[in-house]
Design a protein around this motif. Sequence first.
Motif, short mmCIF file in Angstrom:
data_model
loop_
_atom_site.label_atom_id
_atom_site.label_comp_id
_atom_site.label_asym_id
_atom_site.label_seq_id
_atom_site.Cartn_x
_atom_site.Cartn_y
_atom_site.Cartn_z
N LEU A 30 0.84 -1.20 0.00
CA LEU A 30 0.00 0.00 0.00
C LEU A 30 0.87 1.26 0.00
O LEU A 30 0.58 2.23 -0.72
CB LEU A 30 -0.92 0.00 1.23
CG LEU A 30 -2.02 -1.07 1.23
CD1 LEU A 30 -2.77 -1.05 2.55
CD2 LEU A 30 -3.00 -0.83 0.07
N PHE A 31 1.94 1.23 0.78
CA PHE A 31 2.82 2.40 0.83
C PHE A 31 3.50 2.62 -0.51
O PHE A 31 3.62 3.75 -1.01
CB PHE A 31 3.86 2.21 1.93
CG PHE A 31 4.79 3.37 2.09
CD1 PHE A 31 4.37 4.55 2.69
CD2 PHE A 31 6.09 3.31 1.59
CE1 PHE A 31 5.23 5.63 2.83
CE2 PHE A 31 6.95 4.39 1.72
CZ PHE A 31 6.52 5.55 2.34
N GLU A 32 3.95 1.52 -1.14
CA GLU A 32 4.61 1.66 -2.43
C GLU A 32 3.64 2.13 -3.50
O GLU A 32 4.00 2.92 -4.38
CB GLU A 32 5.24 0.32 -2.84
CG GLU A 32 6.06 0.41 -4.11
CD GLU A 32 6.73 -0.89 -4.46
OE1 GLU A 32 7.55 -0.89 -5.40
OE2 GLU A 32 6.43 -1.92 -3.82
N SER A 33 2.40 1.64 -3.43
CA SER A 33 1.40 2.10 -4.41
C SER A 33 1.16 3.60 -4.28
O SER A 33 1.11 4.33 -5.28
CB SER A 33 0.09 1.32 -4.21
OG SER A 33 0.29 -0.05 -4.42
N ALA A 34 1.04 4.07 -3.02
CA ALA A 34 0.85 5.51 -2.81
C ALA A 34 2.08 6.29 -3.26
O ALA A 34 1.97 7.38 -3.87
CB ALA A 34 0.55 5.77 -1.34
N LEU A 35 3.27 5.72 -2.97
CA LEU A 35 4.50 6.41 -3.38
C LEU A 35 4.60 6.49 -4.90
O LEU A 35 5.00 7.53 -5.46
CB LEU A 35 5.70 5.67 -2.79
CG LEU A 35 7.08 6.24 -3.12
CD1 LEU A 35 7.20 7.67 -2.58
CD2 LEU A 35 8.19 5.35 -2.54
N ARG A 36 4.25 5.42 -5.58
CA ARG A 36 4.31 5.44 -7.05
C ARG A 36 3.33 6.46 -7.63
O ARG A 36 3.66 7.11 -8.63
CB ARG A 36 4.03 4.04 -7.61
CG ARG A 36 5.16 3.06 -7.42
CD ARG A 36 5.08 1.93 -8.41
NE ARG A 36 6.19 0.99 -8.29
CZ ARG A 36 6.55 0.14 -9.26
NH1 ARG A 36 5.87 0.11 -10.39
NH2 ARG A 36 7.57 -0.66 -9.09
N ASP A 110 4.28 0.19 -16.28
CA ASP A 110 3.88 -0.84 -15.32
C ASP A 110 5.07 -1.49 -14.64
O ASP A 110 4.99 -1.89 -13.48
CB ASP A 110 3.05 -1.91 -16.04
CG ASP A 110 1.73 -1.36 -16.56
OD1 ASP A 110 1.22 -0.40 -15.97
OD2 ASP A 110 1.22 -1.89 -17.58
N GLU A 111 6.16 -1.62 -15.35
CA GLU A 111 7.35 -2.26 -14.81
C GLU A 111 8.50 -1.28 -14.80
O GLU A 111 8.53 -0.32 -15.57
CB GLU A 111 7.72 -3.49 -15.65
CG GLU A 111 6.63 -4.54 -15.75
CD GLU A 111 6.36 -5.24 -14.43
OE1 GLU A 111 7.29 -5.23 -13.57
OE2 GLU A 111 5.27 -5.80 -14.25
N LEU A 112 9.46 -1.54 -13.93
CA LEU A 112 10.68 -0.75 -13.92
C LEU A 112 11.52 -1.12 -15.14
O LEU A 112 11.53 -2.27 -15.58
CB LEU A 112 11.47 -1.00 -12.63
CG LEU A 112 10.78 -0.65 -11.31
CD1 LEU A 112 11.66 -1.03 -10.12
CD2 LEU A 112 10.43 0.82 -11.25
N ILE A 113 12.20 -0.14 -15.67
CA ILE A 113 13.06 -0.39 -16.82
C ILE A 113 14.50 -0.31 -16.38
O ILE A 113 14.84 0.32 -15.37
CB ILE A 113 12.77 0.61 -17.97
CG1 ILE A 113 13.10 2.04 -17.52
CG2 ILE A 113 11.32 0.50 -18.42
CD1 ILE A 113 12.94 3.07 -18.61
#
Length: 446
Positions: A30-36, A110-113
């Motif tokens: 949840l924290f990473e989703s908010a950060l993104r 969607d993904e990191l490059i």
Amino acid sequence: MKSIQGRLGLGLIAVLVLVSLVLLQASLWLFESALRRTLADNLREETEGLLVAIVRGPDGVQLDPDRLSPRYQRPFSGHYFRIDLPGRTWRSRSLWDASPQWPSSPGLADELIDGPQGQHLLAYRAEYQRGGQRVLIQVAQDYSPILQSFDRVRLTGLVLVGVSILLLVLLQRYVVRLALRPLEQARQQIAQLQEGHRRQLDTDAPTELQPLVDEINHLLGETEETLKRSRHALGNLGHALKTPLAVLNSLMLRDELTEHPSLRTALREQLAQMEQRVARELGRARLAGEALPGTFFDCETELPALFDTLAMIHARGVSLDWQAPAACRLPWDREDMLELLGNLLDNACKWAKTRVRLTIDRTDEGYRLCIDDDGPGIAPSRRDEVLARGTRLDERRDGHGLGLGIVRDIIAAWQGDWALQDSPLGGLRVDIHLPQRVARTPERTR
């Protein structure tokens, strides 16, 4: 594992580990989703800033370097961009010679490059129209420090979870021990029942244990009443058979049987065996007395009465004495102990010349009982034969040979052992070793 505490502990650990890991991972997600989402907004604002930096100059459309952030100028700074116009492309100097695989669709990738020097980039793609031209702006930010921070947070969280689980398990063990303390008290009281220190369990028990305590106390009461009735019935039966036996003995003297000597002999033998058995049971009832069956044998209370009875039965000058520790209580059934000692002492009195002695000692394993007499004794080669059920070495003495067999059954049921030895008094010693605890009531063959 049969331990209740162990099962509860394993269950608690499993639940806590599962819940903690789920909560930790869910919180990080949840924290990473908010950060993104926040970073996506920042990257979108950066694309708008880069769009503003596109100006018209003397040579046509150009990128104003004064409007660019210095971080785009520093090689491998972690902030990169690429701007594509028809026939023209700008790349941030920070990319140096790297060529990331930019996202193919608008918005946050969607993904990191993969970025330069092993960096992992969070990329954003935006499309604009400027002066009738399509402007494609792509920006990226190094996400590796954030990933490392998440790893540190995850590791710290796992350590905290482990410490918390350890503390909760210790607390749970303490709570379970407090909760199971009434069970331990009940176990101790049951052990005291076996040792003869109490007659029933305490009725002041927790609600969950009260039905069990009530049932055990009820069972103890029923068992005591059953033993009382059976022992009284045994004495009554012996007395009831005396009269019919006397009548049968008188009938054998009638003239009608003189013509059948073999029949008379057979009847006499059978009646003699019956009389011996009845005499034995009546003697047992006389030695046991009329008291209720107890759960222990109080030496100071029971032995004087037993020795007085034996003195009356064997009134021929035999000296009887006993020795036992002060306030000695043997943790076995009173009636069974009276039968065991009664049989052995009665047998010793039959063979003794002048003296019979009983000695009771406490040992590390339990108790030792020694019955000594100054009679003729028994040859070592014939002692095993005496211990066999029904064996009699001298038919001239009263008895039917069952007494020592019953003694053997009682000792075996109490998980003890015994032996016949030479006595310091000059006759025979019966040496008995009994363990401290017993698990069941003796089963005897009648």
